[in-house]
Write an enzyme that holds these catalytic residues in place. Structure first.
Site, PDB file in Angstrom:
ATOM      1  N   SER A  67    -109.355 -48.179   0.555  1.00 50.38           N
ATOM      2  CA  SER A  67    -110.704 -48.225   1.093  1.00 50.38           C
ATOM      3  C   SER A  67    -110.809 -49.283   2.199  1.00 50.38           C
ATOM      4  O   SER A  67    -110.002 -49.298   3.122  1.00 50.38           O
ATOM      5  CB  SER A  67    -111.701 -48.467  -0.045  1.00 50.38           C
ATOM      6  OG  SER A  67    -113.004 -48.097   0.351  1.00 50.38           O
ATOM      7  N   ASP A 179    -111.578 -41.550  -1.673  1.00 52.32           N
ATOM      8  CA  ASP A 179    -111.287 -42.983  -1.776  1.00 52.32           C
ATOM      9  C   ASP A 179    -110.155 -43.281  -2.765  1.00 52.32           C
ATOM     10  O   ASP A 179    -110.104 -42.761  -3.874  1.00 52.32           O
ATOM     11  CB  ASP A 179    -112.554 -43.708  -2.243  1.00 52.32           C
ATOM     12  CG  ASP A 179    -112.548 -45.180  -1.918  1.00 52.32           C
ATOM     13  OD1 ASP A 179    -111.566 -45.865  -2.276  1.00 52.32           O
ATOM     14  OD2 ASP A 179    -113.526 -45.667  -1.329  1.00 52.32           O
TER      15      ASP A 179
END
Length: 307
Positions: A67, A179
């Site tokens: 991320s 993610d």
């Protein structure tokens, strides 16, 4: 026969000298890998960690990220000055890398992230960066981590930051990716895949909440954070040192508090320095011993210095 015997004894002496441990054998420093976790705005604390390590002369040989940790890792891997990365982090807002764009897969798109990255990465590929980089994502179809170590930087980073429900998944090479925090909240294994022998992780998890969530976004954020906390506790043995900056008081979108976040990262890294140095020193010794042992094993397996 005397000549043959002399040659044989000379060969034995040379063999023993070659196999004997040398006290002056040069030491090789173990490769240090840094694994940066996710956390939206809290990820700015990673800049403080990198700044402290650089100031203390601790070299990062390879880096992985999930991320926003992947975003900071990619900027660092380009060789960009840390102060330039810090200045960009301080001026960052949500609109710099995202735009609201309602679809059946999410509330927003992070397609602006690729343009945001050109300041540091240009259009370079991962394998062209200054140090080895791994970007962790999650494959929605297989449920497994999918790690990029080659290919275009932009799509890999968009996938790694595609927070489920908020950002639309990103399709890369037929995979639907989101993610990386779902499968690699602190991507230590990704760092080891790059050859890291000592892995330092940076985790931006949260502690117990002081107040009730105010809206659906906070319910989702805290729910995912709880899941992530438990996953990191189970996998804590995958890193050699875990740095945990004190960022629990900051909200997921507190980009305006970048200076405080960087300071929190600096403080946490400074506290971890003694352990990092201890591990590096210990591993250096073990690397030297292993190289001596390997030379003996090569001899024992039939390799001969005699020609």
């Amino acid at each position: 026969m005397s000549i043959v015997r002399a040659l044989f004894e000379s060969g034995i002496r040379r063999l023993r000298a070659f196999a004997r441990p040398r006290t002056a054998l040069p030491q090789r420093r173990p490769r240090l890998g840094l694994a940066l976790g996710g956390g939206f705005a809290r990820g700015i604390a990673h800049v403080g960690v990198l700044r402290t390590l650089a100031a203390e002369g601790v070299t990062v040989d390879c880096i992985s990220g999930t991320s926003i940790g992947a975003l900071i890792a990619a900027a660092f891997a380009t060789g960009s000055p840390l102060e330039a990365i810090a200045r960009r982090a301080i001026s960052t807002t949500f609109r710099d890398f995202a735009r609201w764009n309602l679809s059946r897969y999410g509330l927003a798109s992070n397609d602006r992230l690729e343009r945001y990255l050109t300041e540091f990465c240009g259009t370079r590929r991962i394998e062209e960066l200054n140090i080895p980089l791994a970007i962790a994502t999650t494959d929605l179809m297989t449920g497994e981590a999918y790690v990029f170590t080659r290919g275009e930087v932009g799509p890999a980073l968009r996938a790694s930051t595609a927070y489920p429900g908020l950002f639309r998944p990103v399709e890369v090479e037929g995979r639907m990716l989101v993610d990386g925090f779902l499968t690699a909240p602190v991507p230590a294994e990704a760092a080891r895949s790059l050859g890291a022998e000592v892995v330092v992780g940076v985790y931006l998890g949260t502690g117990p909440a002081a107040e009730k969530p105010r809206h659906m976004a906070e319910v989702l954020w805290r729910s995912f954070a709880i899941m992530q906390n438990h996953a990191v506790r189970r996998g804590a043995n995958r890193v050699d040192v875990m740095i945990i900056p004190a960022v629990g008081e900051f909200d997921w979108d507190d980009f305006s508090k970048a200076n405080e976040l960087i300071a929190a990262g600096e403080a946490a890294a400074r506290a971890a320095l003694p352990k990092i140095r201890e591990l590096l020193a210990g591993r250096t010794e073990s690397v030297e011993r292993r190289e001596i042992t390997d030379s003996k094993l090569r001899l024992a397996s039939g390799a001969s210095p005699l020609r």
